[in-house]
Write a protein that holds these residues in place. Structure first.
Motif, PDB file in Angstrom:
ATOM      1  N   HIS A  92      -4.836   6.569 -13.320  1.00  0.00           N
ATOM      2  CA  HIS A  92      -5.982   6.087 -12.542  1.00  0.00           C
ATOM      3  C   HIS A  92      -6.896   5.231 -13.411  1.00  0.00           C
ATOM      4  CE1 HIS A  92      -9.944   6.330 -10.542  1.00  0.00           C
ATOM      5  NE2 HIS A  92      -9.211   6.219  -9.450  1.00  0.00           N
ATOM      6  N   ALA A  93      -7.186   5.687 -14.607  1.00  0.00           N
ATOM      7  CA  ALA A  93      -8.067   4.933 -15.501  1.00  0.00           C
ATOM      8  C   ALA A  93      -7.488   3.550 -15.810  1.00  0.00           C
ATOM      9  CB  ALA A  93      -8.300   5.712 -16.799  1.00  0.00           C
ATOM     10  N   ALA A  94      -6.163   3.474 -15.959  1.00  0.00           N
ATOM     11  CA  ALA A  94      -5.527   2.204 -16.299  1.00  0.00           C
ATOM     12  C   ALA A  94      -5.421   1.257 -15.120  1.00  0.00           C
ATOM     13  CB  ALA A  94      -4.131   2.466 -16.871  1.00  0.00           C
ATOM     14  N   THR A  95      -5.296   1.771 -13.910  1.00  0.00           N
ATOM     15  CA  THR A  95      -5.012   0.916 -12.753  1.00  0.00           C
ATOM     16  C   THR A  95      -6.174   0.730 -11.773  1.00  0.00           C
ATOM     17  OG1 THR A  95      -4.111   2.793 -11.504  1.00  0.00           O
ATOM     18  CG2 THR A  95      -2.552   1.454 -12.794  1.00  0.00           C
ATOM     19  N   HIS A  96      -7.083   1.649 -11.726  1.00  0.00           N
ATOM     20  CA  HIS A  96      -8.121   1.602 -10.691  1.00  0.00           C
ATOM     21  C   HIS A  96      -8.969   0.329 -10.774  1.00  0.00           C
ATOM     22  CE1 HIS A  96     -10.834   3.029  -7.624  1.00  0.00           C
ATOM     23  NE2 HIS A  96     -11.842   2.768  -8.425  1.00  0.00           N
ATOM     24  N   ALA A  97      -9.414  -0.009 -11.961  1.00  0.00           N
ATOM     25  CA  ALA A  97     -10.249  -1.215 -12.100  1.00  0.00           C
ATOM     26  C   ALA A  97      -9.474  -2.457 -11.689  1.00  0.00           C
ATOM     27  CB  ALA A  97     -10.754  -1.346 -13.532  1.00  0.00           C
ATOM     28  N   MET A  98      -8.178  -2.488 -11.999  1.00  0.00           N
ATOM     29  CA  MET A  98      -7.361  -3.634 -11.582  1.00  0.00           C
ATOM     30  C   MET A  98      -7.285  -3.715 -10.067  1.00  0.00           C
ATOM     31  SD  MET A  98      -4.201  -3.719 -14.190  1.00  0.00           S
ATOM     32  CE  MET A  98      -4.419  -4.212 -15.879  1.00  0.00           C
ATOM     33  N   GLY A  99      -7.117  -2.575  -9.418  1.00  0.00           N
ATOM     34  CA  GLY A  99      -7.032  -2.540  -7.966  1.00  0.00           C
ATOM     35  C   GLY A  99      -8.332  -2.923  -7.285  1.00  0.00           C
ATOM     36  N   GLU A 100      -9.435  -2.787  -7.997  1.00  0.00           N
ATOM     37  CA  GLU A 100     -10.743  -3.147  -7.449  1.00  0.00           C
ATOM     38  C   GLU A 100     -11.121  -4.597  -7.747  1.00  0.00           C
ATOM     39  OE1 GLU A 100     -12.888  -1.022  -5.622  1.00  0.00           O
ATOM     40  OE2 GLU A 100     -11.038   0.127  -5.526  1.00  0.00           O
TER      41      GLU A 100
END
Length: 107
Positions: A92-100
């Motif tokens: 989640h930490a690695a992908t969440h910001a990218m998804g946002e």
């Protein structure tokens, strides 16, 4: 984008799941391709990621496998659960910001 846990007989999986959207049928492939362009960055943040594009089931997944599952001794379940949670936190930490990001949202 959905974050899910899977528990199998001998392993578990923390997963970022991309599913099709009826209103935007081409979005799934575009989003997986976008994330794939950032693969080296994500792989560096979360070692051992599996990247799966499954045309048969029309889903794409980025996941981390954890050893141990339903058939593991019950005394090991808390440790397995802890490893799954740690894997999900890292994913989640690695992908969440990218998804946002705006780039991703526009796809």
């Amino acid at each position: 984008m959905n974050y899910v846990y899977w528990v199998f007989k001998n392993h578990c999986r923390a997963e970022l799941r991309l599913s099709p959207d009826d209103r935007h049928p081409d979005r799934l492939g575009k989003r997986f391709a976008w994330l794939s362009r950032h693969r080296s960055e994500l792989d560096a943040k979360v070692p051992g990621l599996e990247w799966i594009s499954d045309d048969r089931h029309a889903v794409c997944r980025i996941c981390v496998e954890v050893v141990g599952g339903l058939l593991s001794p019950e005394r090991d379940w808390p440790s397995i659960q802890g490893k799954c949670i740690d894997a999900m936190i890292a994913l989640h930490a690695a992908t969440h910001a990218m998804g946002e990001s705006d780039d991703f949202a526009e796809l």
